[in-house]
Design an enzyme around this catalytic site. Structure first.
Site, PDB file in Angstrom:
ATOM      1  N   ARG A  44     -58.075  -8.272  -0.293  1.00 61.04           N
ATOM      2  CA  ARG A  44     -57.476  -8.500  -1.448  1.00 61.04           C
ATOM      3  C   ARG A  44     -58.541  -9.383  -2.299  1.00 61.04           C
ATOM      4  O   ARG A  44     -58.620 -10.505  -2.036  1.00 61.04           O
ATOM      5  CB  ARG A  44     -56.021  -8.671  -1.449  1.00 61.04           C
ATOM      6  CG  ARG A  44     -55.249  -7.892  -1.281  1.00 61.04           C
ATOM      7  CD  ARG A  44     -54.912  -6.944  -2.644  1.00 61.04           C
ATOM      8  NE  ARG A  44     -54.080  -7.632  -3.578  1.00 61.04           N
ATOM      9  CZ  ARG A  44     -52.668  -8.040  -3.332  1.00 61.04           C
ATOM     10  NH1 ARG A  44     -51.904  -7.551  -2.449  1.00 61.04           N
ATOM     11  NH2 ARG A  44     -52.104  -8.847  -4.209  1.00 61.04           N
ATOM     12  N   ASP A  98     -50.910 -10.724   4.951  1.00 60.44           N
ATOM     13  CA  ASP A  98     -50.331 -11.407   3.917  1.00 60.44           C
ATOM     14  C   ASP A  98     -50.644 -13.016   4.129  1.00 60.44           C
ATOM     15  O   ASP A  98     -51.002 -13.420   5.025  1.00 60.44           O
ATOM     16  CB  ASP A  98     -48.901 -11.099   3.461  1.00 60.44           C
ATOM     17  CG  ASP A  98     -48.870 -10.983   1.952  1.00 60.44           C
ATOM     18  OD1 ASP A  98     -49.775 -11.608   1.009  1.00 60.44           O
ATOM     19  OD2 ASP A  98     -47.909 -10.295   1.457  1.00 60.44           O
ATOM     20  N   CYS A 138     -43.640 -12.833   3.465  1.00 62.28           N
ATOM     21  CA  CYS A 138     -43.514 -13.521   1.866  1.00 62.28           C
ATOM     22  C   CYS A 138     -41.912 -13.275   1.495  1.00 62.28           C
ATOM     23  O   CYS A 138     -41.419 -13.913   0.705  1.00 62.28           O
ATOM     24  CB  CYS A 138     -44.023 -12.623   1.159  1.00 62.28           C
ATOM     25  SG  CYS A 138     -46.082 -13.010   1.123  1.00 62.28           S
ATOM     26  N   LYS A 195     -51.643  -4.786   7.503  1.00 61.67           N
ATOM     27  CA  LYS A 195     -51.923  -5.777   6.122  1.00 61.67           C
ATOM     28  C   LYS A 195     -51.402  -7.004   6.667  1.00 61.67           C
ATOM     29  O   LYS A 195     -50.273  -7.221   6.999  1.00 61.67           O
ATOM     30  CB  LYS A 195     -50.970  -5.127   4.964  1.00 61.67           C
ATOM     31  CG  LYS A 195     -51.048  -5.881   3.949  1.00 61.67           C
ATOM     32  CD  LYS A 195     -50.156  -5.165   2.841  1.00 61.67           C
ATOM     33  CE  LYS A 195     -49.788  -6.233   1.581  1.00 61.67           C
ATOM     34  NZ  LYS A 195     -49.077  -5.663   0.430  1.00 61.67           N
ATOM     35  N   TRP A 226     -44.436  -0.940  -0.339  1.00 59.75           N
ATOM     36  CA  TRP A 226     -43.855  -2.157  -0.907  1.00 59.75           C
ATOM     37  C   TRP A 226     -43.705  -1.701  -2.707  1.00 59.75           C
ATOM     38  O   TRP A 226     -42.736  -2.260  -3.211  1.00 59.75           O
ATOM     39  CB  TRP A 226     -44.848  -3.398  -1.021  1.00 59.75           C
ATOM     40  CG  TRP A 226     -44.377  -4.368  -1.738  1.00 59.75           C
ATOM     41  CD1 TRP A 226     -44.646  -5.136  -2.802  1.00 59.75           C
ATOM     42  CD2 TRP A 226     -43.223  -5.359  -1.142  1.00 59.75           C
ATOM     43  NE1 TRP A 226     -43.973  -6.200  -3.181  1.00 59.75           N
ATOM     44  CE2 TRP A 226     -43.069  -6.409  -1.941  1.00 59.75           C
ATOM     45  CE3 TRP A 226     -42.440  -5.367  -0.005  1.00 59.75           C
ATOM     46  CZ2 TRP A 226     -42.169  -7.407  -1.973  1.00 59.75           C
ATOM     47  CZ3 TRP A 226     -41.625  -6.243   0.150  1.00 59.75           C
ATOM     48  CH2 TRP A 226     -41.390  -7.265  -0.769  1.00 59.75           C
ATOM     49  N   ASP A 255     -50.735  -9.977  -6.716  1.00 66.44           N
ATOM     50  CA  ASP A 255     -50.160  -8.565  -6.729  1.00 66.44           C
ATOM     51  C   ASP A 255     -50.182  -7.792  -8.026  1.00 66.44           C
ATOM     52  O   ASP A 255     -50.017  -8.387  -9.228  1.00 66.44           O
ATOM     53  CB  ASP A 255     -48.677  -8.884  -6.200  1.00 66.44           C
ATOM     54  CG  ASP A 255     -48.273  -9.045  -4.765  1.00 66.44           C
ATOM     55  OD1 ASP A 255     -49.316  -8.989  -4.131  1.00 66.44           O
ATOM     56  OD2 ASP A 255     -46.968  -9.184  -4.522  1.00 66.44           O
ATOM     57  N   TRP A 259     -55.109 -12.591  -1.752  1.00 64.57           N
ATOM     58  CA  TRP A 259     -54.818 -12.741  -2.845  1.00 64.57           C
ATOM     59  C   TRP A 259     -56.052 -13.097  -3.872  1.00 64.57           C
ATOM     60  O   TRP A 259     -55.924 -13.404  -4.720  1.00 64.57           O
ATOM     61  CB  TRP A 259     -53.715 -13.674  -3.514  1.00 64.57           C
ATOM     62  CG  TRP A 259     -52.380 -13.404  -2.509  1.00 64.57           C
ATOM     63  CD1 TRP A 259     -51.897 -12.181  -2.081  1.00 64.57           C
ATOM     64  CD2 TRP A 259     -51.574 -14.483  -2.145  1.00 64.57           C
ATOM     65  NE1 TRP A 259     -50.763 -12.449  -1.270  1.00 64.57           N
ATOM     66  CE2 TRP A 259     -50.569 -13.727  -1.325  1.00 64.57           C
ATOM     67  CE3 TRP A 259     -51.559 -16.096  -2.473  1.00 64.57           C
ATOM     68  CZ2 TRP A 259     -49.427 -14.670  -0.764  1.00 64.57           C
ATOM     69  CZ3 TRP A 259     -50.474 -16.473  -1.786  1.00 64.57           C
ATOM     70  CH2 TRP A 259     -49.453 -15.872  -0.960  1.00 64.57           C
ATOM     71  N   ASP A 293     -44.565  -1.870   4.628  1.00 71.09           N
ATOM     72  CA  ASP A 293     -44.800  -3.411   4.351  1.00 71.09           C
ATOM     73  C   ASP A 293     -43.746  -4.201   4.948  1.00 71.09           C
ATOM     74  O   ASP A 293     -43.190  -3.921   5.810  1.00 71.09           O
ATOM     75  CB  ASP A 293     -44.936  -3.450   2.751  1.00 71.09           C
ATOM     76  CG  ASP A 293     -46.006  -4.412   2.301  1.00 71.09           C
ATOM     77  OD1 ASP A 293     -45.714  -5.629   2.142  1.00 71.09           O
ATOM     78  OD2 ASP A 293     -47.034  -4.373   1.947  1.00 71.09           O
ATOM     79  N   ASP A 294     -43.400  -5.150   4.050  1.00 68.85           N
ATOM     80  CA  ASP A 294     -42.674  -6.454   4.380  1.00 68.85           C
ATOM     81  C   ASP A 294     -41.351  -5.944   4.680  1.00 68.85           C
ATOM     82  O   ASP A 294     -40.757  -4.903   4.557  1.00 68.85           O
ATOM     83  CB  ASP A 294     -42.601  -7.627   3.441  1.00 68.85           C
ATOM     84  CG  ASP A 294     -42.146  -8.799   4.169  1.00 68.85           C
ATOM     85  OD1 ASP A 294     -41.694  -9.117   5.037  1.00 68.85           O
ATOM     86  OD2 ASP A 294     -42.173  -9.778   3.332  1.00 68.85           O
TER      87      ASP A 294
END
Length: 329
Positions: free
Chosen positions: A229, A178, A149, A176, A64, A233, A212, A99-100
């Site tokens: 997390r 989110d 996201c 991962k 990412w 970010d 987050w 990632d995404d």
């Protein structure tokens, strides 16, 4: 961690940076013991996911920070090759994490996630086989919401068991997870559902929660996953990096074997900080027992970047099996 605060730790880190990032070690004991709690105290007070993973903070690479949504299977294969060819893999960088943006916008007629036909035409199973053949592990990304996201692929909300079964069938080693597009449902509900699915169908998959730090996951996520997390970010500059370190610092006593605080991925090598600042960044993450997930393009990194992230003495501080996170004074 503003420039004028946490003075003692910053002086230590700047000394490390000025010395080329090397951490001197003496005696035969563990590299550095954290000052928040003893290992025995931590065992008594904290729960773990119980999957046998995360004995030390995870190490590897994530797409990412450098590539954002511009990721494809060629990049993943070449990154795996680069980790091996540079000997970073031998130092412990074992996870190659997508990632995404890896999936199609819609699920198939059976409700399964589908790899993007343009960017991952060979599929995730073939990619996992390629990565495993090089002695590495493949990670993937999803979200505790209706979409991820990026809003370019579906999330796993209400598809938790189905998606974990899919990931396991592909040979995925890391997830991962989110926190976007939550449909108005609570963090605890959404992450509990995925944790249960992981314990049932994904016992060999490292589970990285990414909510987050909104609801202080260090206090409750230890029984759900292997890392959580603690911050929003990171951005590739000194202020963002040090503020993430400060936010993460207060949760040090909750981290330990099986579950780790995560102040986000490394920015070393992405160009937004000086060499000394990158050395400090890497050292802070090591001292905090944070995940060491490289966020730059390792296929074309500079020698300066490689020298920072392959510093085995700093890595040893992070990976010491009998030490806990070092907190700021």
């Amino acid at each position: 961690m503003a420039r004028a605060t946490s003075t003692a730790l910053l002086l230590l880190l700047l000394t490390v940076a000025a010395a080329g990032g090397r951490v001197a070690r003496t005696g035969s004991g563990p590299p550095l013991a954290g000052n928040a709690a003893s290992v025995e105290e931590l065992r008594v007070r904290r729960k773990t996911a119980g999957n046998g993973l995360g004995g030390t903070p995870q190490m590897g690479w994530n797409s990412w920070n450098h590539f954002s949504c511009d990721v494809n299977e060629k990049i993943i294969r070449e990154t795996a090759d680069a980790l091996v060819n540079t000997s970073l893999a031998k130092l412990g960088y074992q996870y190659v994490n997508i990632d995404d943006c890896w999936a199609e916008y819609n699920r198939d007629h059976k409700g399964n996630m589908v790899p993007n036909k343009q960017t991952f035409p060979s599929g995730i199973k073939a990619l996992a086989d390629y990565v495993h053949a090089r002695g590495l592990k493949l990670g993937i990304y999803s979200d505790a919401g209706t979409q991820t996201c990026s809003k370019k692929m579906p999330g796993s909300l209400d598809h938790e068991e189905q998606d974990v079964k899919t990931f396991a069938s592909w040979g995925v080693d890391y997830l991962k997870y989110d926190n976007c597009n939550d449909a108005g449902r609570s963090i605890m509900e959404r992450y509990t559902k995925m944790s249960k699915a992981m314990k049932k169908y994904g016992k060999n998959i490292f589970f990285s929660l990414c909510e987050w730090g909104n609801e202080n996951p260090a206090t409750w996520a230890g029984g759900m996953g292997n890392s959580w997390r603690t911050t929003l970010d990171i951005v590739d500059n000194w202020e963002s990096m040090t503020s993430r370190a400060d936010q993460n610092d207060k949760w040090a006593s909750y981290a330990g074997p099986g579950g780790w605080n995560d102040p986000d991925m490394l920015e070393v090598g992405n160009g937004g900080m000086t060499e000394a600042e990158y050395r400090s960044h890497f050292s802070i993450w090591a001292l905090a027992k944070a995940p060491l997930l490289i966020g730059c393009d390792v296929r074309s990194m500079s020698q300066q970047t490689e020298d920072i992230i392959n510093n085995w003495e700093v890595i040893a501080v992070n990976q010491g099996k009998y030490s806990l996170p070092l907190t700021c004074p």
